[in-house]
Design a protein around this motif. Structure first.
Motif, PDB file in Angstrom:
ATOM      1  N   ASP A 168     -25.332  22.218 -13.110  1.00  0.00           N
ATOM      2  CA  ASP A 168     -25.089  20.787 -13.280  1.00  0.00           C
ATOM      3  C   ASP A 168     -26.304  20.100 -13.914  1.00  0.00           C
ATOM      4  O   ASP A 168     -26.495  20.166 -15.129  1.00  0.00           O
ATOM      5  N   ASN A 169     -27.153  19.515 -13.103  1.00  0.00           N
ATOM      6  CA  ASN A 169     -28.200  18.641 -13.641  1.00  0.00           C
ATOM      7  C   ASN A 169     -29.464  19.397 -14.038  1.00  0.00           C
ATOM      8  O   ASN A 169     -29.754  20.476 -13.536  1.00  0.00           O
ATOM      9  N   ASN A 190     -27.568  13.473 -17.194  1.00  0.00           N
ATOM     10  CA  ASN A 190     -28.760  14.334 -17.169  1.00  0.00           C
ATOM     11  C   ASN A 190     -28.399  15.810 -16.967  1.00  0.00           C
ATOM     12  O   ASN A 190     -29.208  16.601 -16.502  1.00  0.00           O
ATOM     13  N   ASP A 191     -27.172  16.161 -17.313  1.00  0.00           N
ATOM     14  CA  ASP A 191     -26.771  17.574 -17.171  1.00  0.00           C
ATOM     15  C   ASP A 191     -27.560  18.458 -18.133  1.00  0.00           C
ATOM     16  O   ASP A 191     -27.817  18.077 -19.269  1.00  0.00           O
ATOM     17  N   ARG A 243     -18.181  18.703 -11.398  1.00  0.00           N
ATOM     18  CA  ARG A 243     -17.446  19.952 -11.611  1.00  0.00           C
ATOM     19  C   ARG A 243     -16.771  20.509 -10.360  1.00  0.00           C
ATOM     20  O   ARG A 243     -15.806  21.254 -10.458  1.00  0.00           O
TER      21      ARG A 243
HETATM   22 MN   LIG Z   1     -24.494  16.092 -13.450  1.00  0.00          MN
END
Ligand SMILES: [Mn+2]
Ligand SMILES: CC(C)(COP(=O)(O)O)[C@@H](O)C(=O)NCCC(=O)O
Length: 935
Positions: free
Chosen positions: A766-767, A801-802, A890
């Motif tokens: 993810d981030n 900010n992924d 997600r």
């Molecule tokens: Mn994210």
């Protein structure tokens, strides 16, 4: 578990943040670095404002974007718009000229293809724009492809490249505007490249455009004269059917029912489409029985159609346009004109044959017995009676034809309907009434474009006929969310054009955005038309709007092969059909907008140009939100994932490539500094404690989410590590959803029984920053240690900010400098091809390690729709037996309810109070660790 918010010690006022933390004190000291402060807006409690820092660095002529070193990765990503390649640019002709032509020899242009349907009232235009994919020399990508066994062989015998299908219309009476549009976009010059899919020149060397409809004959000379092109005429029926078949097979949420103001999308099974009745309501009406591709018969029709409505409306009401007539009908009352059953039966129903008093016995029949002149009737009432008469008649004849051939499904298309709710309700009512509910009227979102699409399909080798649903992504039409008055809404190619369109739009805005109040239902259900629910006070501002997005053709997209039931899969968890949800999420996104614009503008150096673009972005996005608030289903079924993606697409459309780039970079640096100590600490633990600490670490680090309002407020209160420590300290079990024990048993077994390790794990990261570096990478390392191949799955394009797939190899390379497990695995996975690795043992031997790889997921959104993923991801997934989905986007907003063929772990911290209450009956900052063994 108490939430962070409620905890007096860890309170978000940040005054007293606990010092004791799972990782060693020296690490904490290291993280006291000013540079690691989180917020960029100058409200940082500890340390120097980053904005100041940017200013210092910017004084040398560098903007914020220059703070980030360019990545060494050279993967070409076709973003939302092609970028100009200015290399070897040269001025052609006279240098003294005001606007000399500039040659860009290395620029692969958008290549456009065009087809037309020139009807009696409207010209419908479908055109395709594409740009060629540049060959990639990226060694990493090649190695990963080799490892995953992805061949470069073309599936097709001719190339089909990605691109976009656009839908535009013009009034036939304003054909010159249409010619100007084609000319300005040079659409008639398409198809000259080596990948040409149609014979773009006739035998005498002239350019040829496919066209259907009567106007293809009538205006052939005009096209020749103005554009120098010949119109290649295609049969209208052939085109209608080809267009309808393509839409029904390839477009998700193309067909819908419309009853009593309620729109419901119908999922058509491609294998169970035929036979059906296609009713095309243009100026006249055609009824076509369709049995297959190219297999059809025009079984009936009626001369009483859209032209009749408009023509009679003009004569009786002096209306200047179709929309004006339709708008009048919204305020009409047909009882003053139509003879109703009740008029004959003294106000009573005719129960014996099931007719209510309000059933129309004779359209316009009441006027016989009244001694009024035409001027004595309200134009509004006349318009409504006309509309009912014609819609009802078409519905009835259609039903009779469906009955004749035993067809259950009737699809209505053509520009008469133009998304007008009342017209659709009337037709549906007629079909339902006469068939006693046996037959169903359905409508098509691209209703007006069947012919034009069909003409487009008639180009040889257009490559669209075998495209699958998952290869078409419908996106909101950018730059032009509304169409009204003189403003047409084609996708605008040029950024400047787009910005000035937005500026123009804002001036016109109040005129064209008024929402329509919906009246409550008044239909009797007894065969009478009372006042259908969808007849509002005024005509929708968008009655003539297209209600269709731009179709992005991405031939490389595939269905994620590990979905247990792809047909039943629904990515979105929250149903935005629930109006209160819709309102809530719209408010969240609107509130977030000013901050996002600031970040976006800063990411482009804060120049005047970026400010202008930022303004236009904010307007475009707000306009889209307003449009969707008015009609959520305008572009198909709307889920939260679509809204979050819309925001990213809109940013890209105004050329904000990566609004969070400097934040991501700063957080990456801070986290990489901590990683070595974290790994040492993890290695000192027993296997069992380590697994728990790793999962805790993933959940804790998921707090770094710049898309969550609550989290962003939190970042004002401390440095990266302070927030991280605080978050980790809150990780007491049980979590709100806590399947850790089941996962642990699968990983480590129980008692003496050691389970077989997973063969390949897909980690959907993810981030950026702590999330991926201190959370997911250590988990990946643990899996590698178990002998599991690991594929890190990251976004193809930036979103909030992924972390992106392009950024990950450099991050892994940095991490690998301090860890042999990661280094060997990254080498084996081809990630370290051009990274400078400087490890302690200098060993180059990699055969002992299972690989660590990176693949892009095919999307640029915080969420993921697993019906449409990159071909690399689909290939990697085939051999996977563990999936880890991380983050709110997600694992919660999308895929929370998805079931997979292999073991799945869903990990996320819930960073929104409302979602926490709704989804897990918990509170903000609660955690989800959901483990679902293979189903
Ligand atoms: Mn994210
Ligand atoms: C955009 C996000 C889904 C990103 O979350 P992530 O996937 O990074 O965990 C999330 O931040 C979100 O739902 N934000 C909107 C709600 C809010 O501001 O509370």
């Amino acid at each position: 578990m108490a939430s962070l918010k409620e905890d007096p010690i860890l309170g978000i006022d940040g005054i007293t943040i606990k010092e004791e933390f799972g990782i060693g004190k020296p690490v904490i000291d290291k993280l006291r670095d000013d540079r690691l402060a989180l917020e960029t807006e100058g409200t940082v409690i500890k340390g120097e404002s980053v904005i100041d820092k940017v200013r210092e660095e910017g004084s040398g002529g560098q903007g914020e974007r220059d703070m980030v070193p360019p990545t060494s990765n050279s993967i070409h990503r076709s973003g939302s718009r092609p970028q100009l390649d200015l290399s070897k640019a040269a001025i052609e002709g006279n240098f003294e000229e005001r606007d000399p032509t500039i040659l860009l020899p290395n620029q692969s242009d958008d290549i456009s293809h065009l087809a037309l349907d020139i009807g009696g009232s409207l010209i419908k235009l479908v055109y395709f724009s594409r740009h060629q994919d540049r060959p990639t020399n990226d060694k990493r990508k090649k190695t990963v492809k080799e490892r995953l066994g992805i061949s470069n062989g073309n599936r097709r015998s001719y190339p089909i490249l990605g691109g976009r299908l656009h839908f535009v219309k013009f009034e036939t009476s304003k054909i010159n505007e249409c010619l100007d549009f084609i000319s300005s976009k040079q659409l008639h010059r398409g198809g000259m490249d080596s990948h040409s899919w149609h014979s773009d020149t006739s035998s005498n060397g002239n350019a040829v455009i496919k066209a259907t409809g009567g106007g293809a004959y009538k205006y052939a000379d005009l096209f020749k004269e103005r554009l120098g092109v010949s119109l290649d005429k295609e049969d209208e029926m052939d085109c209608l059917v080809a267009g309808a078949n393509f839409l029904l097979k390839a477009i998700r949420h193309e067909a819908f029912t419309h009853m009593e103001g309620q729109k419901e999308f119908v999922q058509i099974d491609q294998n169970d489409l035929f036979p059906y009745l296609l009713v095309n309501i243009g100026s006249g009406v055609s009824m076509i029985k369709v049995d297959g591709d190219g297999k059809f018969e025009r079984v009936s029709g009626t001369n009483v159609g859209g032209g009749t409505y408009w023509g009679l409306g003009r004569l009786l009401n002096q209306c200047k346009s179709f929309d004006e007539l339709l708008e009048l009908s919204q305020k009409g009352d047909n009882r003053t004109i139509d003879m109703l059953v009740g008029d004959i039966y003294g106000g009573m129903d005719y129960n014996k044959i099931g007719l209510s008093a309000s059933t129309i016995a004779s359209s316009f029949g009441k006027t016989i017995s009244e001694k009024k002149e035409l001027t004595g009737y309200r134009p509004e009432d006349i318009s409504l009676s006309l509309l009912r008469m014609i819609s009802y008649n078409i519905g009835q004849i259609s039903y009779l034809n469906a009955l004749r051939f035993g067809l259950k499904r009737i699809f209505f298309g053509g520009f008469f309907i133009r998304g007008h709710a009342y017209t659709m309700d009337t037709i549906s009512f007629a079909v339902h009434f006469w068939s006693k509910g046996e037959a169903q009227a359905m409508f098509l979102r691209h209703e007006g474009f069947l012919g034009a699409l069909g003409a487009f399909m008639s180009y040889e080798k257009h490559g669209l006929d075998d495209l699958m649903v998952h290869q078409l992504v419908e996106r909101f039409p950018m730059g032009a969310p509304y169409i009204g008055g003189k403003i047409h809404g084609p996708a605008l190619g040029d950024l400047n054009e787009k910005i000035s369109w937005m500026e123009k739009f804002v001036q016109k805005g109040t005129e064209i955005t008024a929402p329509v109040p919906m009246a409550s239902s008044g239909t009797t259900g007894l065969g009478g038309f009372e006042v259908p629910s969808s007849k509002g006070g005024t005509l929708r501002s968008d009655a003539s709007a297209l209600n269709v997005g731009v179709l992005h053709l991405v031939p490389t997209l595939e269905v994620f092969p590990q979905l247990a039931d792809p047909k039943m899969y629904e990515p979105n968890t929250i149903d935005l059909a629930d109006h209160s949800e819709l309102e809530y999420w719209f408010t969240v996104l609107s509130d977030h907008l000013p901050d996002l614009v600031d970040k976006a503008v800063a990411s482009e150096g804060g120049t005047d140009d970026s400010k202008r673009r930022g303004d236009a972005f904010a307007r475009a996005f707000s306009a889209h939100l307003a449009r969707l608030m008015e009609e959520p289903a305008a572009y198909g079924k709307l889920g939260l994932a679509n809204l979050l993606e819309l925001r990213e697409e809109c940013l890209r459309e105004f050329q904000f490539v990566d609004a969070y780039r400097s934040i991501k970079h700063r957080e990456n640096e801070a986290s990489l500094a901590v990683l070595p100590d974290l790994l040492v600490e993890l290695d000192s633990m027993t296997e069992e404690t380590r697994l728990l600490t790793l999962i805790e670490g993933v959940l804790a680090a998921n707090i770094f989410d710049w898309g969550s309002r609550a989290c962003v407020e939190l970042y004002h209160k401390g440095t990266i590590i302070e927030i991280y420590r605080m978050s980790r300290n809150k990780m007491q079990r049980p979590w709100r959803v806590d399947d850790f024990d089941a996962f642990k048993e699968r990983m480590l077994g129980s008692g003496d029984k050691k389970p077989c390790p997973h063969k390949r794990a897909l980690l959907f990261v993810d981030n950026s920053g702590a999330d991926v570096i201190l959370g997911m990478l250590p988990l990946a390392r643990e899996l590698l240690r178990h002998g599991t191949e690991v594929v890190l799955v990251a976004n193809s394009l930036p979103a909030l900010n992924d972390v992106t797939a392009m950024e990950l190899p450099d991050i892994v390379a940095e991490a690998a400098k301090h860890c042999d497990i990661l280094r060997r695995a990254a080498e084996a996975g081809g990630l370290l091809v051009d990274a400078m690795i400087n490890t302690s043992d200098g060993s180059k031997e990699n055969s002992s390690s299972v690989p660590l790889m990176v693949v892009e997921n095919g999307c640029g959104s915080p969420c993921i729709d697993l019906r449409q993923v990159s071909s690399e991801l689909a290939a990697a997934a085939k051999d996977a037996d563990l999936i880890v989905l991380e983050g709110m986007g997600r694992a919660l907003h999308t895929n929370f309810n998805a079931r997979f063929k292999c073991d799945t772990l869903k990990l996320a911290m819930v960073k929104n109070q409302r979602l926490a209450e709704k989804l897990i009956k918990g509170n903000i900052y609660d955690c989800v660790c959901r483990y679902e063994p293979a189903s």
